[in-house]
Design an enzyme around this catalytic site. Sequence first.
Site: not given
Ligand code: PEP
Length: 909
Positions: A30, A101, A110, A112, A374, A492, A800, A867, A887
């Site tokens: 502000k 202000r 809103g 503060m 803003r 999971h 990976s 991954c 990747y």
């Molecule tokens: C991991 O451990 O990051 C992975 C991709 O395998 P999972 O989650 O199946 O153990």
Amino acid sequence: MAMKDGKRVYTFGNGQAEGRADMRNELGGKGANLAEMNLIGVPVPPGFTITTDVCNEYYEIGHDKVVALIKDEVERSLKHIENLTNQKFGDAENPLLLSVRSGARASMPGMMDTILNLGLNDTVVEGLAKKTGNPRFAYDAYRRFVQMYGDVVMELKPASKEEIDPFEEIIEKVKEEKGVNTDNELETEDLKKLVKLFKDAILERTGKQFPDDPIEQLWGAICAVFDSWMNERAILYRKMEGIPQEWGTAVTVMAMVFGNMGETSATGVCFSRNAATGENVFNGEWLVNAQGEDVVAGIRTPQQITLAGSRHWADLQGISEEERATKYPSMEEAMPDMYKELDALQTKLEEHYRDMQDMEFTVQEGKLWFLQTRNGKRTGAAMVKIAMDLLREGNIDEKTAIKRCEPLKLDELLHPVFNKETLNQAKELTRGLPASPGAACGQIVFFADDAEKWHHDGHKVILVRLETSPEDLAGMAEAEGILTARGGMTSHAAVVARGMGKCCVSGAGAVNVDYKKRIIEIDGQILKEGEYISLNGTNGHVYKGEIPTQAAELSDDFAALMDLCSKYTHLQVRTNADTPHDAEVASRFGAVGIGLCRTEHMFFDNEKIIAMREMILAEDAEGRERALAKLLPYQKEDFKGLFRAMNGYPVNVRLLDPPLHEFVPHDTLGQQTMADQMGVSVETIKQRVESLSEHNPMLGHRGCRLGNTFPEITAMQTRAILMAACELKKEGFDPHPEIMVPLVGNVHEFENQERVIRAEAAKVFAEQGLEITFKVGTMIEIPRAALTADKIATHAEYFSFGTNDLTQMTFGYSRDDIASFLPVYLEKKILKVDPFQVLDQKGVGQLINMAVEKGRSVRPELKCGICGEHGGEPSSVKFCHKAGLNYVSCSPFRVPIARLAAAQAAVEE
Ligand code: PEP
Ligand code: MG
């Protein structure tokens, strides 16, 4: 903290300013923008801003010392306002009134406090009345001031959350006595009476006298704004938005301008574009003869600024054009000249900031003032549209358009969303972790098979579990959403739900699940099976009842943004997918391959689980091979589906990873069913289940330890993968299989598995009369694998990073058991963020950097990817870019987020 020398207060006014737009760290958003507006010729009342550093000093050295520290600068700056306005603060003839202000570096709308009309007492108010010739206005300002100051600074609050605001209670009483309905019908004498009643109530209930000295009022207000940095809602908001406490708030003190001086005065809030849809349409709300808080407080119905907006609004309200034009005219109609000026200035501001602006203004007796501008908050859809429109309009360049979009907000575009209007009336039950975004509502069921049954009978259900197991998968697939009492962001339920793009709230600790009675209890409230609840997986909120959702539609702008990302990105984005459907979804979002197929998820269909259990029950390799032979055709078909969906792109299939006990039932009924299916006694099943039980299954017989002890499993999976590839090749497809060995910590674990894979491959190719190029790689998810990556890379063709396990084993935190201590760790700031969500760059990141470097030292062309769940988290994706990975791989609905984050990493370089 060392006291800094130098400037703590920055003045502005009359086209001059000591600050600038790029000083938001010091002056707050502000303060910085008020300075900037002066510099570009937008009319702003004069004032000054006390820096955010002073806020930190306030918490460091306390009230008295801070006041002493800034006293001279504040007094000098106050003079500056007096000079520019030709008024005097606290003067009985020609008084200056102030607004005080808050304003942090990031906007916290809103959260503060603000105090308006400051500087009045019984003498000054008379001067104001005389000077303006408008006693009603003067006393209206006075009662507003005492009310606000009494609330914010003197803290006269409702006694309990059921009670209404004590000041409003008094106003209601006075109106009732007088027999009027609206505040505007109160006359000068009534307002005088209100001031007295307010002050009496403050004294009676807080024991404190209302301060008459304007200077005392000013310091009270400044410190109250600093105090509001630590109020509950500000703390919560910071937590939600990831705003650090150290940033502090600035305090801006400005000369008051009055929108409540009669029919030629007004106040309003406006946006240069539509914040919900992104449409390039000026819009906003205003009120004649009012002050800012009237527009937002909802006591009076605010009117639309533009004529078109006003007509649209009336349409929605079912108000006739005639009634609209007389009772609720737009500013465009009621104050055409003011409107033109406002429109010109809002255009100027948007052009200057090159972004959608959210502005506050006041008209005082025919003169327009801006009080704030803003960059406006907006929905995900608006974010994309505005960025792409600004690009097309030539206001920003491509790289800026990419940087303007917040990756995580893309989520809102991809998942069904709650209807905003109905959400406001919904009753929140509790909160959990925002495990998988989107909105869902349905009837409570407790068991996966019920979820399937109810779904088939046409019900929408929410599966509520203490925690989920892979066996619940089918039920999860049929549910609208999943709520669990336990488990974190990589539990999971969370991983699977994200993969499915299914809304999930996990780890909602306040939910007590009673499977027997089929009820949940949340803070004393009981909900039974079949009752409706609604989940917001984007923020973890759980509501009672059914909140309607609407499907998200992907816009052309979204597609254009994604194309733009590809133009700048080096890092490729693959997906984690176990089904052709997931692969297709991800492919539509632009994934260029599968970075992880968790084969175990394929084993839970009825037929497959029976064969799987036969294998587990087998006494020897021969028995296992017999059972595996039954699984082979299923696996082959599954892989064919994946290769087809990702034709021409790499598909990385991971060999079996989880401990075998996850595939057997642990309850008596399940064990009986299994015994019947297998034609053995329940005792046999029980014994086998018991023998599989481990003290620490996450560190037990899982990953490549399975393949190394039961090589026939590796052989079968290799055969299924390569047969699928060969058969598809013959049909004209172009499969690129990659076979991945999980949980390697020692090069010999990998070597052994590689040998089995290559031997089986040779057999398959000989049988098929065809060779397919494929790679054999490994996951790096055990710290030792990172430490010895140069050894492993002599054999492995790619790495990976499984950062779920790597995080688990680097921290020593069980990924399924963090719910018990993580919230406390976050609360106490022992951890800043959940390391299972946001990659720990300092620790786990070091292991990744080391593994990449060591791996490429022996195999320069080594392909590296990630991954774990972090592959779809923006800051982690940016880290992967810097680490030189090839990747990232993430769940399908995270693909656009990762693509945007990857593009940002490239353009930010
Ligand atoms: C991991 O451990 O990051 C992975 C991709 O395998 P999972 O989650 O199946 O153990
Ligand atoms: Mg793992």
